[in-house]
Design an enzyme around this catalytic site. Structure first.
Site, PDB file in Angstrom:
ATOM      1  N   GLY B 263       0.832  -1.196   0.000  1.00  0.00           N
ATOM      2  CA  GLY B 263       0.000   0.000   0.000  1.00  0.00           C
ATOM      3  C   GLY B 263       0.867   1.247   0.000  1.00  0.00           C
ATOM      4  N   GLY B 265       2.388   4.735   1.231  1.00  0.00           N
ATOM      5  CA  GLY B 265       2.659   5.287   2.550  1.00  0.00           C
ATOM      6  C   GLY B 265       4.011   4.873   3.086  1.00  0.00           C
ATOM      7  CD  GLU B 288      -3.673   0.096  -4.318  1.00  0.00           C
ATOM      8  OE1 GLU B 288      -4.788  -0.305  -4.684  1.00  0.00           O
ATOM      9  OE2 GLU B 288      -3.531   0.820  -3.331  1.00  0.00           O
ATOM     10  CG  ASN B 378      -5.792   9.082   3.568  1.00  0.00           C
ATOM     11  OD1 ASN B 378      -5.938  10.287   3.784  1.00  0.00           O
ATOM     12  ND2 ASN B 378      -4.698   8.429   3.925  1.00  0.00           N
ATOM     13  N   GLY B 382      -7.134   0.302  -2.162  1.00  0.00           N
ATOM     14  CA  GLY B 382      -7.112  -1.056  -2.694  1.00  0.00           C
ATOM     15  C   GLY B 382      -6.896  -2.121  -1.638  1.00  0.00           C
ATOM     16  CE  LYS B 402      -2.899  12.455  16.680  1.00  0.00           C
ATOM     17  NZ  LYS B 402      -2.558  13.493  15.711  1.00  0.00           N
TER      18      LYS B 402
END
Lengths: 497, 497
Positions: B263, B265, B288, B378, B382, B402
């Site tokens: 993916g 990122g 993808e 987001n 996929g 965080k």
């Protein structure tokens, strides 16, 4: 009597009693058994295994196609035989053991079990127990009223026990189409492009020397427990037929609709019955279980072909269909559940998938399995195989349960089996929600307006409005999102109405 | 300068300014634009449309492949142009508008948008705006750095605007493989059986008379915002590589592994980078988006072929790859996202799918999209296309966020994108949980022991033990199940640690 059913003479000396065959199953083994939606399960050997375990305790990991009939899951559970069970069940005794954490239940998409076996991601069965109408001259196994995972279990297992069940019409031979995907990395497309394509063999091809025991039985499948249509299920069918008419009018489907899939159970069966009096013609099915409605539709001249993985009928229908199988045989095929439910084929054919929801939420997420997010009912079965890739992913349920104590539409489902991404159409007796192309806030509006029981509509509107005021793409008030389920657990009602 | 890019002379008189072309887009239209993971989006026309809307307000429904670069979603949102948006986005301004309920966002599996268009279940685009490196002698469109949904948008739209972007290397021509599934009921298998198969054409075939405007641009794609690996992402990569080694040793994979999908990122990219120093060889990708790591792996001699739907690179990598495209071209193909993400192909090839989770729960359900069950980040992208049908469905995330206020492992996810049925492997920097073949109670044990940050382990153990004592297949205490998220909303921390 059984000798003509065992057509490879060298196997005749493998005939033995169920107890003798069951003795081949040892403590700690993984066992793959035939059986799918209470059809075509091995009957004598698991029964004998349960009897033996009462005297000499043993544990096995049991895989099947889907649910077993003849109370076998009950007997095996009561005898303490099951340590692990996959991929589906419907037995109330086993369910209790699963929910008590006594049996480890692996709830799987029904198309995926043998894929994971093929990749050795699950332990391969040590032994397979497969019900058959016959063993061929080559020693291949002809299944009975279901294929399920039987073919791959027999292929993967080191040893195979065959139950020749004389209660089944030998004319079942020829009904099956056994296709096994090739291994990666040289896997080729599943060459099925029409519901009536035959792409495999009529028997399960294994080396005959793997057959270590043959048990002769004479015991019918359990009849289905499906209830007849009622006014609510008729209303659901009517809403859906009205929707199909609109789809035809809009040019998105022809009067043949698409290949139909219907989950097992009363509601889906009733919806299919509703098609008898519809204007649609030359219908086809590409489903997992063929129920009474399939044959009602064939008799009515509405259904021209049905592909499934099993046939499960009521007592009323059973003798009629299997006693006159030649009337139906050219309109039927039974496939491995990997193929009946294969994502590749479901997407290619453009299935209309109709499955039953336990509950759904205002954004269209569906819970098919868990009561109050915790207690397993049956399992996801094939619903995910179909819903994800269907042309239309339809979920049906009555809007209320337990005399109105439970709303089937809730603020947030307590467990998700089918996400908002995978659900197109929701139907209750109140009405139908078409969610295609809608954002969550729009889906909520359509669901609350169309599917919710009037007693719960105001409360859901109130939840939704409060949540929207707080903002978010999928507005929720976390403190209240599961409060209906908490109320149900604590007071026996979701809300005071 | 641009004339050699428009090789059908009759189209030369369609060249016009972006403002003139944008004027063809009218209020209320549905518009399909190129662009996938900030690569290959049409740039000038949407910008001109936003400028125009500042003066003369208008609304459109915008479909793309996936996310747009060059702040276009921001500009269009600020100009109030977007009434509806699908199927994915990553822009913070648009995200705010979506969460405020101002833009209706339809969050879809990326393989499904054009299938729904093909079946007329979504409104077809009135106009398509497609970035191209060239228009061929036949008037066919050669895409740039992404294919996404461009081919089907151009085929389905009544009119097409082409942006010829001179900033792209014309040598991109030949990189694309445009295959469009045939219509049902005569659809045939997608004939792709190896990652490097070419099954279509190198340009988008449309009748040239549909091209109503051509705009010449010279603006690069936005660079990717992926961060370099850090100790946590390196630890995640190490856990995964250790797991792959075990799989090879167990005979479940070869040293080539299976085709890899990662993916978009930082985390997934870092995991792929980790493979550079692994013992695996002759790797392939069927993904993808092709990110920096793809080219790092090619340069390291580890990756022999990569199939994707787009190429999104950092500034560092961009000039290097596109300036030396001939070095990579025989190792790459860009496909429509319907094919890069197609369930049929993902299952056939046996993809290893690595995607990022926002959070997951102790039973293995994954939330990829919604902060505290409500606010969209987001979109699912996929991840579902791959996870459902992958040989290995892997989700990765850091165990805390965080500064420790948030645990990525929670009692119950606040939103489900991937159900327990679809998740095989979970990895954080703490460790890896292999969930294959496990029942929910077993999954919880493995997840808590292996993936949870030490600060949260005791609290999760306590939740799990209390829930188990109350019983159920998937034990939960509904009153506490979402309490960590409520605490986060109310106090800024999930639990006091």
């Amino acid at each position: 009597m059984y000798r003509d059913r065992i057509r490879l003479p060298s196997l005749l000396d493998k005939v033995m009693s169920a107890a003798e065959a069951a003795a081949l199953i040892q403590d700690g083994m993984t066992v793959g058994m035939s059986g799918f939606t209470r059809a075509g399960e091995a009957k004598a050997v698991p029964h004998a295994l349960a009897e033996r375990a009462k005297v000499t305790p043993l544990k096995i990991s049991l895989m099947t196609g889907a649910s077993l009939g003849n109370d076998l899951d009950k007997k095996l559970t009561e005898a303490g035989v099951l340590s692990r069970r996959m991929p589906f069940q419907v037995d109330s005794t086993l369910r209790k053991a699963i929910n008590a954490g006594e049996v480890m239940f692996i709830d799987q998409h029904l198309s995926e079990t043998v894929e994971q076996l093929r990749n050795q991601q699950l332990k391969l069965p040590d032994i397979a127990v497969i019900e058959a109408v016959a063993i061929t001259e080559q020693g291949h196994i002809v299944p009975t009223t279901s294929v399920g995972n039987s073919a791959s279990f027999a292929i993967f297992a080191k040893h195979v026990i065959v139950e020749i069940n004389l209660a089944h019409n030998p004319n079942l031979e020829g009904l099956h189409d056994i296709y096994i995907p090739t291994y990666r990395p040289t896997r080729t497309p599943v060459p099925l492009v029409k519901v009536d394509d035959r792409i495999g063999s009529t028997a399960i091809p294994i080396p005959p020397e793997k057959i270590v025991a043959i048990v002769v039985t004479h015991q019918p499948d359990s009849p289905s427990t499906v209830l007849p249509p009622d006014t609510d299920t008729q209303a659901i069918a009517d809403h859906l037929i009205g929707f199909f008419k609109q789809e035809v009018k809009a040019g998105r489907m022809t009067n043949k609709l698409g290949p139909l899939q219907a989950g097992i159970g009363t509601i889906a069966n009733s919806v299919m019955c509703g098609l008898i009096d519809s204007p649609f013609e030359d219908l086809t099915m590409y489903s997992e279980v063929l129920q009474d409605s399939t044959f009602d539709l064939i008799d009515a001249g509405k259904l021209s072909f049905a592909s499934g993985s099993s046939i499960t009928l009521s007592s009323r229908r059973n003798a009629d269909v299997f006693g006159n199988l030649e009337r139906y045989k050219d309109k039927l095929v039974l496939r491995p559940q990997e193929i009946s439910n294969h994502p590749e084929v479901v997407r290619r054919l453009g299935i209309i998938g109709i499955n039953t929801a336990l509950e759904f939420d205002i954004y269209g997420n569906v819970n098919s399995t868990h009561v109050c997010g915790t207690r397993m009912m049956n399992g996801i079965g094939g619903s995910g195989d179909f819903a994800r890739n269907a042309h239309l992913a339809i979920f049906v349920t009555k809007s209320i349960a337990k005399g109105g104590a439970i709303s089937s539409v809730v603020p947030m489902v307590s467990h998700v089996d089918h996400t908002e991404h995978d659900v197109d159409i929701l139907v209750t007796e109140v009405g139908l929600a078409d969610l295609r192309g809608l954002a969550p806030r729009e889906r909520a509006r359509v669901i609350i307006d169309n599917c919710v029981h009037p007693d719960y509509r105001q409360a859901l509107n109130s939840y939704f409005e409060t949540a929207c005021a707080a903002g978010g793409h999928t507005p929720h008030i976390l403190r209240d999102a599961l409060s209906w389920h908490m109320n149900l657990e604590e007071t026996g009602r979701m809300i005071a109405v």
